[in-house]
Design an enzyme around this catalytic site. Structure first.
Site, PDB file in Angstrom:
ATOM      1  N   LYS A 116       0.821  -1.214   0.000  1.00 57.87           N
ATOM      2  CA  LYS A 116       0.000   0.000   0.000  1.00 57.87           C
ATOM      3  C   LYS A 116       0.854   1.264   0.000  1.00 57.87           C
ATOM      4  O   LYS A 116       1.818   1.374   0.734  1.00 57.87           O
ATOM      5  CB  LYS A 116      -0.910   0.003   1.225  1.00 57.87           C
ATOM      6  CG  LYS A 116      -1.925   1.111   1.237  1.00 57.87           C
ATOM      7  CD  LYS A 116      -3.208   0.652   1.877  1.00 57.87           C
ATOM      8  CE  LYS A 116      -4.273   1.716   1.839  1.00 57.87           C
ATOM      9  NZ  LYS A 116      -4.728   2.079   0.524  1.00 57.87           N
TER      10      LYS A 116
ATOM     11  N   GLY B  72       6.643   0.660   5.592  1.00 58.07           N
ATOM     12  CA  GLY B  72       7.530  -0.242   4.857  1.00 58.07           C
ATOM     13  C   GLY B  72       7.542   0.040   3.367  1.00 58.07           C
ATOM     14  O   GLY B  72       8.584   0.009   2.714  1.00 58.07           O
ATOM     15  N   CYS B  73       6.375   0.349   2.819  1.00 54.72           N
ATOM     16  CA  CYS B  73       6.261   0.614   1.382  1.00 54.72           C
ATOM     17  C   CYS B  73       6.949   1.918   1.014  1.00 54.72           C
ATOM     18  O   CYS B  73       7.582   2.019  -0.038  1.00 54.72           O
ATOM     19  CB  CYS B  73       4.797   0.629   0.972  1.00 54.72           C
ATOM     20  SG  CYS B  73       3.985  -0.960   1.311  1.00 54.72           S
ATOM     21  N   THR B  74       6.850   2.909   1.886  1.00 54.19           N
ATOM     22  CA  THR B  74       7.530   4.179   1.658  1.00 54.19           C
ATOM     23  C   THR B  74       9.040   3.983   1.731  1.00 54.19           C
ATOM     24  O   THR B  74       9.784   4.493   0.886  1.00 54.19           O
ATOM     25  CB  THR B  74       7.063   5.235   2.679  1.00 54.19           C
ATOM     26  OG1 THR B  74       5.648   5.424   2.519  1.00 54.19           O
ATOM     27  CG2 THR B  74       7.784   6.557   2.487  1.00 54.19           C
TER      28      THR B  74
ATOM     29  N   ALA C 223      10.154   2.258  -1.553  1.00 51.73           N
ATOM     30  CA  ALA C 223      10.086   3.139  -2.725  1.00 51.73           C
ATOM     31  C   ALA C 223      11.157   4.229  -2.682  1.00 51.73           C
ATOM     32  O   ALA C 223      11.780   4.538  -3.701  1.00 51.73           O
ATOM     33  CB  ALA C 223       8.694   3.766  -2.824  1.00 51.73           C
TER      34      ALA C 223
END
Length: 165
Positions: A51, A56-58, A61
């Site tokens: 998401k 974690g996704c930030t 990326a």
């Protein structure tokens, strides 16, 4: 760590929506990943994340963005994939100045193709969710490395180590 794989997944030939920012404007490309690789002399790192705008996704990326030139020097493009909308991806790209394109897979077609939607245990509740995964394809479009259920933090450094000559 991305590991050499015995999986035989090929790049799909159905179109996906790729969101990227170029010269301050958002571009939405409808192209198949197979065609994308065929039109360059680079391999592809395709990573799936749950998401936009989550910790974690930030991390993942922004780390890919920070190392984009290192991967480019090794001959790889990077594309992130989540089930978020095009609008969500635009906000995510803007907020963190991401330099990598993101696929909006709201219909989960690409996620299903790569079999990254799995049962997850979230605080005792079983739900279906996207499992953080990465797939590395060489410039001929052949899968060379795959990892499922990976840790986001420092993943790019670990992957650079594996892919370095």
């Amino acid at each position: 760590m991305a590991k050499p794989t015995t999986e035989t997944i090929s790049l799909p030939d159905f179109p996906v929506t790729i969101v990227r920012k170029l010269a301050g404007n958002f571009i939405h490309d409808e192209i198949s990943l197979k065609e994308m690789v065929a039109n360059t002399d680079k391999g592809l790192i395709l990573y799936f994340y749950p998401k936009d705008n989550t910790p974690g996704c930030t991390t993942q990326a922004t780390e890919f963005t920070a190392h984009i030139h290192d991967f480019d020097d090794l001959g790889y493009d990077i594309v992130g994939v989540s089930r978020d909308s095009v609008e969500s991806h635009e906000k995510f790209i803007d907020k963190y100045d991401l330099q990598i394109p993101l696929v909006s897979d709201a219909d989960e077609k690409l996620c299903q193709y790569f079999e990254v939607i799995k049962e997850k245990n979230m605080y005792g509740n079983i739900t279906l969710g996207l499992v953080r995964s990465a797939f590395v394809f060489d410039k001929e479009g052949e899968l060379t490395h795959a990892q499922r259920n990976l840790r986001a933090k420092d993943y790019t450094s670990r992957l650079l180590t594996i892919l370095a000559p």
